[in-house]
Design an enzyme around this catalytic site. Structure first.
Site, mmCIF file in Angstrom:
data_model
loop_
_atom_site.group_PDB
_atom_site.id
_atom_site.type_symbol
_atom_site.label_atom_id
_atom_site.label_comp_id
_atom_site.label_asym_id
_atom_site.label_seq_id
_atom_site.Cartn_x
_atom_site.Cartn_y
_atom_site.Cartn_z
ATOM 1 N N TRP A 68 0.873 -1.271 0.088
ATOM 2 C CA TRP A 68 -0.048 0.137 0.035
ATOM 3 C C TRP A 68 0.983 1.226 0.010
ATOM 4 C CZ3 TRP A 68 -0.627 4.265 3.183
ATOM 5 C CH2 TRP A 68 -1.746 5.046 2.837
ATOM 6 N N HIS A 69 1.949 1.019 0.674
ATOM 7 C CA HIS A 69 2.799 2.367 0.841
ATOM 8 C C HIS A 69 3.547 2.757 -0.395
ATOM 9 C CE1 HIS A 69 2.043 1.899 5.204
ATOM 10 N NE2 HIS A 69 2.658 3.216 5.321
ATOM 11 N N GLY A 70 3.624 1.783 -1.340
ATOM 12 C CA GLY A 70 4.251 2.026 -2.649
ATOM 13 C C GLY A 70 4.858 0.799 -3.331
ATOM 14 N N PHE A 83 1.362 8.344 -1.658
ATOM 15 C CA PHE A 83 0.529 7.028 -1.218
ATOM 16 C C PHE A 83 -0.635 7.123 -1.791
ATOM 17 C CE2 PHE A 83 4.392 6.391 0.239
ATOM 18 C CZ PHE A 83 4.648 6.571 1.649
#
Lengths: 452, 494
Positions: free
Chosen positions: B337-339, B494
């Protein structure tokens, strides 16, 4: 079960179980906004002292009526509405005009709607930066804060304008590695005109062996100068290194530059003219100042305007970061008379006739009370694409063409007192492609290049 | 690199002159002049779309697509929930997930997937080169939250698409969270009452957040970026141990004040309009275990994964093997999700390892009994984690960690470390204090001694001090913004 603010529906029990343990989150461990909640139980720092004190004093818990706060929200609204009104409402015509500009530009450049939108946003942001109310005061406050925190580096939105405070509390811009100027790279083109050339390298504010930057910051002035010299050596063009000359003449390093400006002091510029004159005599046999009268500081009147000059670097951080500079104007005690042509950026020609003070000195820049006024620009008033100064007190003297940047302002002014004609070309505003023709038309005896 | 912002996005930040001095006062003024809930909600939606379009004039269409899509899925979810068959409801849910995750996959992960396919299989697939729309991870997750809550019967579907739009696009939480769960504010969309007390609380929260972001986070950003200096310092293995730790700790502080500051501003803004979002941070750096840390850090994200992924998979009421698998999936997704970078995946898995260890051994309960040891251990794990998180790639992360432990015979300290320590000593002291729950402790002390801040012989001066400090913070932050100082924002991408 845990009730959450904002609705009346309790959260199902299983939602209170965290993935990391099997224990439900108890209501008094609920995470609530810090300004409303009691301390959470698992904040060790938060509970130990109150717990101890509570055990000692055991006060009763009472419910107090919610307190209405007025000061802070009122002050907040005052600030943001005040800024809104003074930045945007008072300048609404400016922001509205940007819409027209972008619309016209969009049609010209065939932009699609979202590109035009992005362009409009960019324009509005630039206007906001320009018209922000109290910007100078806020920048000054920020500079004051940075000084209070003993910061030696104040970053700017444009990194190249970040300000460094060196080991002598002078302000500096960081000089990055740069390619030699086009005039130096294409020096052969100028050589073909068969006119003697002397490249004059002014002292740099970052003085090797004297100035020290905070670690992690590097100045590349010396490397850039060396690169210039390498090209000049290859082209066999002589140069005068005033950095070295300053060492030889034991100039007071503390007094060479303005503390808050990237320029040399006008007194240093006068010394530089003296050194240039010596070099011209040694190289080409010309005696511009045979008895040293023109470059003798005793023949120049010093007018001290006090500490009222905030230089280019100081303007980025305000006067409370490093103080103000003392500005002294040097004007000749001897008789002068000029016919002056200043070519404006618009192409318009402005003509002056009179003595040094009447023609060359812009008094407004000296008498304007604001410390943000660029006092250094008092010589000539500004940088112009071209200037022609005909010294009417000298007949059959030398004609000098000076290719300059802003360092040339006081330097050219002092030089003009001892030559017949001085042409000044500022390559930041004059197309270098037209330079050879300009030089041919001016037909100088020597070309001085001080553009670095 | 994920922590870099496109410069023109600065205007979309709460910590920008345009927002503070134009957008916010204009929105407040018109909002409170408008009569009626409906008009006010429509106006908020309009301003939220304008807010997003300011930075992303093209991708506002994408967000509108997300709103309309989730609105439709929500209606279908409600319709199928009431009907007899399970399959239509599940099919609708699957379609919703494909829709939202598909948007993420295309815009956020397609480049990553293609580059990895190319390097692993020697292919030559073309990178579509999609620009990451701001906040896509937040608004898609909010969209999913809405439909999932309707599907589960925890909320009613909205008949008005504009209401769904307001929930998804509401500007305080649009681009950087917190991820507001639909059922937490569903009632407030129509039923909120704007109160001065809430407004005042919102102002305080906003100023605290602004101070954290502009006065603390931005300063540490400078320090970290200067030390790491485009990576050459790290790759050359010349950095001292102390400088390596300084960069790691600096980033630890930067990301906390950056993100929690922005979250505070979001919560504060919500309050100004009568919304009560749940807090996103709870002094994470006083955590005594990694488990505790994740109860305090980015709470809205971890609770989203808990409620929509972990618990539906069985949570911890399954066999140990299944529990470990559940945790693995959650933390893999958290990292992703963060990247779109292997560093984030490794970062997620890094926490999976520690959380699983604590869960299976009960280590977290033991650490909770030894606060200092627990805190030091947790901070150590977290700081190393942030090094992985910030690094552009895994070799860089390993280099940096190696430098932190002197594995390259690098010196213990150097002039760079000493300079940065001295230059930032005040910010460091303030930051360390700000990591501690001193304000709640003070409030608790006041409550226990019946001191009401703002009233009484003791409370009144305390109130004056409190408000004066906050006003000073506001003015100093405005001064920093006027200067146009360095203003990056990490979680933007994000």
């Amino acid at each position: 079960m845990q009730k959450l603010p904002g609705n009346d529906e309790p959260v199902a029990a299983e939602e209170a179980i965290t993935p990391e343990n099997n224990e439900p989150v108890v209501e008094n461990e609920a995470i609530t906004p810090e300004i409303d909640s009691p301390v959470v139980d698992n904040g060790a720092f938060a509970t130990s002292l109150p717990d101890i004190l509570a055990k000692i004093f055991q006060p009763k818990k009472t419910e107090a009526a919610p307190q209405q706060r007025w000061f802070l929200p009122a002050a907040f609204l005052l600030v943001i509405f005040g800024m809104f009104f003074s930045t945007y409402i008072l300048n609404i015509d400016v922001f509205y005009k940007e819409i027209e500009k972008v619309s016209d530009g969009a049609a010209e450049k065939d932009l699609v709607w979202h590109e035009a939108g992005a362009a409009l946003v960019e324009h509005w942001e630039e206007r906001t930066t320009e018209y922000m109310a109290l910007k100078d005061r806020l920048v000054e406050l920020h500079g004051w804060e940075m000084n209070l925190l003993d910061k030696h580096f104040v970053r700017d939105a444009d990194y190249s304008y970040s300000v460094v405070k060196d080991n002598h509390d002078w302000l500096q811009f960081i000089t990055f590695t740069a390619q030699p100027r086009q005039i130096v790279q294409e020096i052969e083109t100028i050589k073909e005109l068969d006119i003697p050339i002397l490249y004059v390298q002014p002292p740099t504010k970052f003085i090797d062996g004297y100035t020290k930057f905070p670690d992690t910051l590097n100045d590349h002035s010396a490397e850039n100068v060396a690169a210039n010299f390498a090209l000049l050596d290859a082209a066999e063009v002589p140069y005068l290194d005033l950095r070295q000359a300053a060492e030889e003449d034991n100039l007071d390093k503390e007094r060479m530059f303005y503390r808050t400006d990237h320029h040399w002091r006008v007194e240093t510029a006068l010394w530089a003219v003296g050194r240039t004159v010596q070099e011209l005599e040694e190289l080409f046999g010309w005696e511009l100042d045979p008895d040293g009268a023109y470059t003798d500081p005793a023949n120049w009147r010093v007018t001290d305007y006090g500490e009222n000059f905030l230089g280019s670097q100081g303007r980025r951080v305000g006067p409370y970061y490093a103080g103000l500079d003392n500005f002294c104007l040097l004007t000749p005690k001897f008789d002068t008379k000029y016919h002056l042509e200043l070519k404006q950026h618009t192409g318009e020609l402005t003509i002056y006739y009179g003595d040094f003070i009447t023609t060359i000195i812009n008094k407004e820049l000296l008498t304007e009370p604001s410390v943000y006024t660029n006092r250094y620009g008092a010589y000539w008033g500004a940088d112009y694409p071209t200037v022609v100064a005909d010294n009417l007190n000298i007949e059959d003297g030398l004609t000098v063409l000076l290719i300059k940047d802003s360092y040339g302002l006081p330097y050219g002014a002092f030089l003009s007192t001892m030559v017949d004609k001085l042409y000044m070309v500022d390559l930041r505003y004059y197309n270098i492609d037209n330079l050879p023709q300009y030089i041919e038309a001016a037909d100088p005896d020597v070309i001085l290049i001080m553009y670095c | 690199m994920v922590w870099l912002c496109i410069e023109r996005i600065f205007a979309v930040l709460f910590s920008s002159v345009e927002f503070l001095c134009a957008f916010l006062p204009f929105t407040l003024l018109v909002y409170y002049l408008l009569p009626g809930r409906r008009l006010r909600n429509h106006f908020l939606l309009l301003m939220s779309l304008f807010f997003y379009a300011w930075g992303e004039p093209l991708y506002v269409l994408l967000m509108l697509t997300c709103i309309v899509g989730n609105y439709a899925f929500g209606l279908l979810a409600a319709a199928f929930r009431d009907s007899a068959g399970r399959w239509p409801a599940r099919l609708n849910l699957a379609a919703m997930l494909v829709f939202n995750l598909g948007l993420l996959a295309v815009y956020k992960y397609s480049g990553f997937v293609i580059s990895n396919l190319n390097s692993v299989f020697g292919l030559n697939l073309e990178d579509p080169g999609f620009v990451l729309p701001i906040g896509i991870s937040f608004f898609t997750f909010q969209g999913m939250s809405y439909v999932l809550d309707v599907f589960r019967g925890q909320a009613q579907a909205r008949l008005n698409v504009l209401d769904v739009g307001l929930y998804v696009a509401f500007f305080p939480q649009l681009i950087a969270g917190p991820i507001v769960r639909y059922n937490t504010i569903a009632a407030e969309i129509d039923g909120r009452r704007e109160k001065w007390q809430d407004f005042a609380a919102g102002v305080e929260l906003f100023i605290i957040g602004l101070g954290k972001k502009v006065l603390l986070a931005n300063n540490f950003a400078l320090v970290v970026d200067k030390i790491l200096d485009s990576g050459t310092y790290v790759y050359a293995q010349e950095m001292s141990v102390a400088a390596a730790w300084a960069a790691a700790i600096g980033y630890t502080l930067q990301i906390y004040f950056d993100f929690s500051g922005y979250s505070d501003m979001a919560l504060g803004l919500g309050r100004m309009f009568g919304f009560h979002f749940l807090p996103n941070f709870n002094y994470p750096y006083i955590a005594r275990s990694v488990t505790d840390f994740w109860r305090r850090w980015h709470i809205s994200l971890s609770s989203w994964f808990r409620d929509y992924v972990y618990i539906p998979l069985g949570g911890n009421r399954v066999s140990k093997q299944r529990l470990v698998l559940n945790l693995l999936l959650v933390w893999l997704l958290t990292g992703l999700w963060h990247g779109a970078n292997w560093t984030f995946i490794v970062w997620g898995l890094y926490y999976f390892c520690f959380l699983t260890l604590e869960k299976l051994t009960g280590l977290n309960k033991l650490l909770a009994k030894i606060p200092l040891v627990g805190n030091v251990f947790t901070l150590f794990v977290v700081i190393i984690g942030w090094v992985i998180f910030r690094s552009p790639d895994l070799p860089y992360a390993l280099q940096h960690i190696g430098l932190m432990f002197g594995l390259y015979n690098n010196p213990l300290t150097d002039e760079i470390f000493i300079y940065q320590l001295l230059e930032n000593r005040v910010h460091l002291a303030v930051a360390l204090l700000a990591c501690l729950p001193l304000v709640p402790a003070l409030k608790s002390l006041c409550q226990r001694f019946k001191v009401q801040v703002g009233r009484g012989w003791l409370g009144a001066p305390l109130g004056i001090v409190r408000d004066s400090v906050l006003l000073v913070v506001l003015v100093l932050a405005l001064a920093a913004l006027a200067k146009g100082s360095y203003n990056p924002f990490i979680y933007f991408n994000f």
